[in-house]
Design a protein around this motif. Structure first.
Motif, PDB file in Angstrom:
ATOM      1  N   THR A  17       0.837  -1.195   0.000  1.00 17.34           N
ATOM      2  CA  THR A  17       0.000   0.000   0.000  1.00 17.34           C
ATOM      3  C   THR A  17       0.876   1.250   0.000  1.00 17.34           C
ATOM      4  OG1 THR A  17      -1.910   1.035   1.075  1.00 17.34           O
ATOM      5  CG2 THR A  17      -0.195   0.158   2.530  1.00 17.34           C
ATOM      6  N   GLN A  18       0.249   2.400  -0.087  1.00 16.31           N
ATOM      7  CA  GLN A  18       0.998   3.655  -0.138  1.00 16.31           C
ATOM      8  C   GLN A  18       1.574   4.009   1.241  1.00 16.31           C
ATOM      9  OE1 GLN A  18       1.645   5.047  -2.963  1.00 16.31           O
ATOM     10  NE2 GLN A  18      -0.154   5.633  -4.140  1.00 16.31           N
ATOM     11  N   PRO A  19       2.673   4.762   1.262  1.00 15.88           N
ATOM     12  CA  PRO A  19       3.241   5.204   2.548  1.00 15.88           C
ATOM     13  C   PRO A  19       2.249   6.058   3.331  1.00 15.88           C
ATOM     14  CG  PRO A  19       4.804   5.531   0.753  1.00 15.88           C
ATOM     15  CD  PRO A  19       3.495   5.179   0.112  1.00 15.88           C
ATOM     16  N   ARG A  35       7.966   4.125  -4.262  1.00 18.86           N
ATOM     17  CA  ARG A  35       7.804   3.824  -5.687  1.00 18.86           C
ATOM     18  C   ARG A  35       7.972   2.321  -5.884  1.00 18.86           C
ATOM     19  NH1 ARG A  35       5.926   8.015  -5.588  1.00 18.86           N
ATOM     20  NH2 ARG A  35       6.404   9.935  -6.760  1.00 18.86           N
ATOM     21  N   ILE A  36       6.918   1.645  -6.258  1.00 16.88           N
ATOM     22  CA  ILE A  36       6.929   0.191  -6.382  1.00 16.88           C
ATOM     23  C   ILE A  36       7.860  -0.285  -7.498  1.00 16.88           C
ATOM     24  CG2 ILE A  36       4.965   0.128  -7.980  1.00 16.88           C
ATOM     25  CD1 ILE A  36       5.657  -2.404  -5.160  1.00 16.88           C
ATOM     26  N   LYS A  37       8.165   0.605  -8.452  1.00 14.62           N
ATOM     27  CA  LYS A  37       9.019   0.222  -9.575  1.00 14.62           C
ATOM     28  C   LYS A  37      10.503   0.166  -9.223  1.00 14.62           C
ATOM     29  CE  LYS A  37       6.226   1.962 -13.451  1.00 14.62           C
ATOM     30  NZ  LYS A  37       6.258   2.879 -14.616  1.00 14.62           N
ATOM     31  N   ARG A  38      10.893   0.799  -8.126  1.00 12.13           N
ATOM     32  CA  ARG A  38      12.308   0.859  -7.779  1.00 12.13           C
ATOM     33  C   ARG A  38      12.858  -0.529  -7.473  1.00 12.13           C
ATOM     34  NH1 ARG A  38      12.013   6.224  -3.878  1.00 12.13           N
ATOM     35  NH2 ARG A  38      11.779   7.752  -5.579  1.00 12.13           N
ATOM     36  N   ALA A  39      14.144  -0.711  -7.791  1.00 10.00           N
ATOM     37  CA  ALA A  39      14.780  -2.023  -7.666  1.00 10.00           C
ATOM     38  C   ALA A  39      14.650  -2.590  -6.261  1.00 10.00           C
ATOM     39  CB  ALA A  39      16.246  -1.925  -8.074  1.00 10.00           C
ATOM     40  N   GLU A  40      14.837  -1.737  -5.244  1.00 13.22           N
ATOM     41  CA  GLU A  40      14.782  -2.238  -3.873  1.00 13.22           C
ATOM     42  C   GLU A  40      13.367  -2.692  -3.505  1.00 13.22           C
ATOM     43  OE1 GLU A  40      14.670   2.375  -3.588  1.00 13.22           O
ATOM     44  OE2 GLU A  40      15.617   0.822  -4.811  1.00 13.22           O
ATOM     45  N   ALA A  41      12.342  -2.022  -4.064  1.00 12.74           N
ATOM     46  CA  ALA A  41      10.964  -2.415  -3.797  1.00 12.74           C
ATOM     47  C   ALA A  41      10.644  -3.747  -4.475  1.00 12.74           C
ATOM     48  CB  ALA A  41      10.003  -1.330  -4.281  1.00 12.74           C
ATOM     49  N   VAL A  75      -4.910  -6.328  -7.387  1.00 12.03           N
ATOM     50  CA  VAL A  75      -4.764  -4.882  -7.252  1.00 12.03           C
ATOM     51  C   VAL A  75      -6.143  -4.226  -7.230  1.00 12.03           C
ATOM     52  CG1 VAL A  75      -3.756  -2.795  -8.263  1.00 12.03           C
ATOM     53  CG2 VAL A  75      -2.570  -4.997  -8.495  1.00 12.03           C
ATOM     54  N   ALA A  76      -6.324  -3.284  -6.297  1.00  9.78           N
ATOM     55  CA  ALA A  76      -7.580  -2.537  -6.207  1.00  9.78           C
ATOM     56  C   ALA A  76      -7.267  -1.113  -5.756  1.00  9.78           C
ATOM     57  CB  ALA A  76      -8.546  -3.200  -5.227  1.00  9.78           C
ATOM     58  N   ALA A  77      -7.300  -0.171  -6.697  1.00 10.56           N
ATOM     59  CA  ALA A  77      -7.062   1.246  -6.371  1.00 10.56           C
ATOM     60  C   ALA A  77      -5.760   1.433  -5.592  1.00 10.56           C
ATOM     61  CB  ALA A  77      -8.237   1.813  -5.580  1.00 10.56           C
ATOM     62  N   PHE A  78      -4.691   0.842  -6.099  1.00  6.46           N
ATOM     63  CA  PHE A  78      -3.398   0.926  -5.418  1.00  6.46           C
ATOM     64  C   PHE A  78      -2.802   2.329  -5.521  1.00  6.46           C
ATOM     65  CE2 PHE A  78       1.347  -0.083  -5.926  1.00  6.46           C
ATOM     66  CZ  PHE A  78       1.608   0.101  -4.578  1.00  6.46           C
ATOM     67  N   GLY A  79      -2.855   2.925  -6.703  1.00  7.85           N
ATOM     68  CA  GLY A  79      -2.353   4.293  -6.846  1.00  7.85           C
ATOM     69  C   GLY A  79      -0.965   4.406  -7.429  1.00  7.85           C
ATOM     70  N   GLN A  80      -0.353   3.270  -7.819  1.00  2.13           N
ATOM     71  CA  GLN A  80       0.943   3.296  -8.483  1.00  2.13           C
ATOM     72  C   GLN A  80       0.908   2.344  -9.677  1.00  2.13           C
ATOM     73  OE1 GLN A  80       4.598   3.102  -6.215  1.00  2.13           O
ATOM     74  NE2 GLN A  80       3.545   3.635  -4.310  1.00  2.13           N
ATOM     75  N   ILE A  81       1.723   2.646 -10.680  1.00  2.00           N
ATOM     76  CA  ILE A  81       1.800   1.812 -11.877  1.00  2.00           C
ATOM     77  C   ILE A  81       2.844   0.724 -11.666  1.00  2.00           C
ATOM     78  CG2 ILE A  81       2.350   1.789 -14.340  1.00  2.00           C
ATOM     79  CD1 ILE A  81       1.353   4.674 -14.479  1.00  2.00           C
ATOM     80  N   LEU A  82       2.486  -0.507 -12.001  1.00  2.00           N
ATOM     81  CA  LEU A  82       3.389  -1.636 -11.839  1.00  2.00           C
ATOM     82  C   LEU A  82       4.291  -1.789 -13.057  1.00  2.00           C
ATOM     83  CD1 LEU A  82       0.978  -4.354 -10.352  1.00  2.00           C
ATOM     84  CD2 LEU A  82       2.105  -2.438  -9.198  1.00  2.00           C
ATOM     85  N   SER A  83       5.531  -2.166 -12.819  1.00  2.00           N
ATOM     86  CA  SER A  83       6.470  -2.405 -13.915  1.00  2.00           C
ATOM     87  C   SER A  83       6.156  -3.741 -14.580  1.00  2.00           C
ATOM     88  CB  SER A  83       7.902  -2.420 -13.394  1.00  2.00           C
ATOM     89  OG  SER A  83       8.096  -3.525 -12.522  1.00  2.00           O
ATOM     90  N   GLU A  84       6.662  -3.937 -15.793  1.00  2.00           N
ATOM     91  CA  GLU A  84       6.448  -5.206 -16.489  1.00  2.00           C
ATOM     92  C   GLU A  84       7.071  -6.363 -15.718  1.00  2.00           C
ATOM     93  OE1 GLU A  84       6.195  -5.483 -20.855  1.00  2.00           O
ATOM     94  OE2 GLU A  84       7.196  -3.537 -20.848  1.00  2.00           O
ATOM     95  N   GLU A  85       8.176  -6.098 -15.034  1.00  2.00           N
ATOM     96  CA  GLU A  85       8.798  -7.149 -14.232  1.00  2.00           C
ATOM     97  C   GLU A  85       7.840  -7.643 -13.156  1.00  2.00           C
ATOM     98  OE1 GLU A  85      12.792  -7.962 -11.479  1.00  2.00           O
ATOM     99  OE2 GLU A  85      12.379  -5.952 -12.259  1.00  2.00           O
ATOM    100  N   ILE A  86       7.142  -6.724 -12.492  1.00  2.00           N
ATOM    101  CA  ILE A  86       6.188  -7.102 -11.455  1.00  2.00           C
ATOM    102  C   ILE A  86       4.975  -7.800 -12.062  1.00  2.00           C
ATOM    103  CG2 ILE A  86       4.615  -6.221  -9.679  1.00  2.00           C
ATOM    104  CD1 ILE A  86       6.644  -3.996  -9.151  1.00  2.00           C
ATOM    105  N   LEU A  87       4.504  -7.301 -13.205  1.00  2.00           N
ATOM    106  CA  LEU A  87       3.330  -7.878 -13.847  1.00  2.00           C
ATOM    107  C   LEU A  87       3.525  -9.352 -14.193  1.00  2.00           C
ATOM    108  CD1 LEU A  87       2.280  -4.980 -16.268  1.00  2.00           C
ATOM    109  CD2 LEU A  87       1.156  -5.651 -14.140  1.00  2.00           C
ATOM    110  N   HIS A  88       4.759  -9.741 -14.474  1.00  2.00           N
ATOM    111  CA  HIS A  88       5.045 -11.124 -14.865  1.00  2.00           C
ATOM    112  C   HIS A  88       5.602 -11.964 -13.711  1.00  2.00           C
ATOM    113  CE1 HIS A  88       5.131  -9.063 -18.868  1.00  2.00           C
ATOM    114  NE2 HIS A  88       4.387 -10.118 -19.168  1.00  2.00           N
TER     115      HIS A  88
END
Length: 335
Positions: free
Chosen positions: A31-33, A64-70, A84-97
């Protein structure tokens, strides 16, 4: 199924609860900070975090969910599927797969009609007769993924953005639970969206709530309901702002013509105004006042009966209460 759940506002809470109640293993909640709230600047957790902690679930709050450490932190919680339900951040392709069954999203519209951040409010503002939720497979585009399940409902005559939000929140949670077994069994056939039928439902701003009295009464009535509870529909009254929370469209055209004529006389007695209708009365002019409401001229010689208001600095109240403390007369205008 093992699930990583991603969500932030109230809308996402029923889905998280339903997952747990249905026996799915929620291995982590993303979730968001925590954000500063009010003048004190006190950090406050979002509704999803509060819910997750009540079930003793691990909570991740990446800036930022896209960052390497996240991404590396997320890999510590292997799951079959990400919900995912109204998360508020865009997921990277790496996360999507990352998960076996991919990532799915609970989207609060009948895709592809409304893609974007505010499908619920725009459905009401635009006067739609139906709305619904779509469980969709997530991909790189904005709400463009294949549809896995859809559930449609009829809007109530007095549906507001807030009431529809609550309804679709519960509807989406139930549809999610009904859909997951089919995903796991490979029984669901994804349906591609028709991109030509899509509309971008952008996030509302405060300015979107400003009433344009040159619009027909029906459009204004829909705006009032769609902007309830935020950003709220409002107009200028003297040097203050008047929020309008409830109103009805007047259907009697004969009465409308008579009232407009009366208001025209009142206005001519007190001075003319611009942008007048066919009877010389400015849109936004009060046509009549009674004990529990007042009627305003809108575009196309249509009339709106105002039932509930809130004057700047005052509490929300019925128009009857408002009129007992504020004398509005036929011929006065809202800006």
């Amino acid at each position: 199924m093992k699930v990583v759940f991603m969500g932030t506002p109230d809308f996402a809470v029923p889905a998280l609860k339903k997952l747990i109640e249905a026996g799915h293993e929620v291995v982590a909640v993303v979730t968001q900070p925590d954000r500063a709230v009010g003048r004190s600047g006190e950090l406050r957790p979002c509704p999803v975090k509060t819910c997750a902690l009540s079930y003793d679930l691990p909570v991740l709050q990446p800036e930022r969910i896209k960052r390497a450490e996240a991404v590396e932190e997320l890999k510590k919680y292997p799951a079959d599927i990400f919900v995912v339900a109204a998360f508020g951040q865009i997921l990277s392709e790496e996360i999507l797969h990352m998960p076996k069954y991919g990532c799915i999203n609970i989207h609060a519209s009948l895709l592809p009609k409304y893609r974007g951040a505010a499908p619920i409010q725009w459905a009401v503002i635009n006067g739609d007769e139906t709305a619904g939720v779509t469980i969709m497979r997530m991909e790189k585009g904005l709400d463009t993924g294949d549809m896995l399940a859809v559930k449609e409902i009829a809007l109530k005559p007095k549906e507001t953005g807030e009431s529809l939000f609550d309804t679709l929140s519960e509807l989406g949670a139930q549809l999610l639970i009904e859909t997951l077994p089919g995903i796991e069994a490979g029984e669901i056939v994804p349906v591609k969206q028709d991109d030509e039928k899509s509309t971008y439902a952008r996030m509302l701003t405060k300015e979107d709530g400003r009433i344009d009295w040159s619009k027909p009464a029906k459009e204004i009535e829909c705006l009032i309901r769609g902007c309830n509870s935020w950003p709220s529909a409002y107009t200028g009254y003297g040097k203050k702002t008047l929020k309008i929370w409830d109103a009805d469209v007047c259907a009697d055209d004969t009465e409308a013509g008579n009232n407009v004529g009366t208001a025209a006389k009142s206005e001519n007695d007190g001075g003319a105004a611009a942008e007048s209708g066919s009877n010389g009365v400015t849109v936004g002019t009060v046509i009549s006042v009674n004990n529990d409401s007042f009627t305003v001229l809108c575009g196309g010689q249509t009339l709106l009966s105002v039932k509930e208001v809130q004057l700047e600095g005052k509490r929300r109240m019925t128009s009857g209460e408002f009129l007992r403390g504020c004398r509005i007369a036929a011929g006065e205008s809202f800006s």
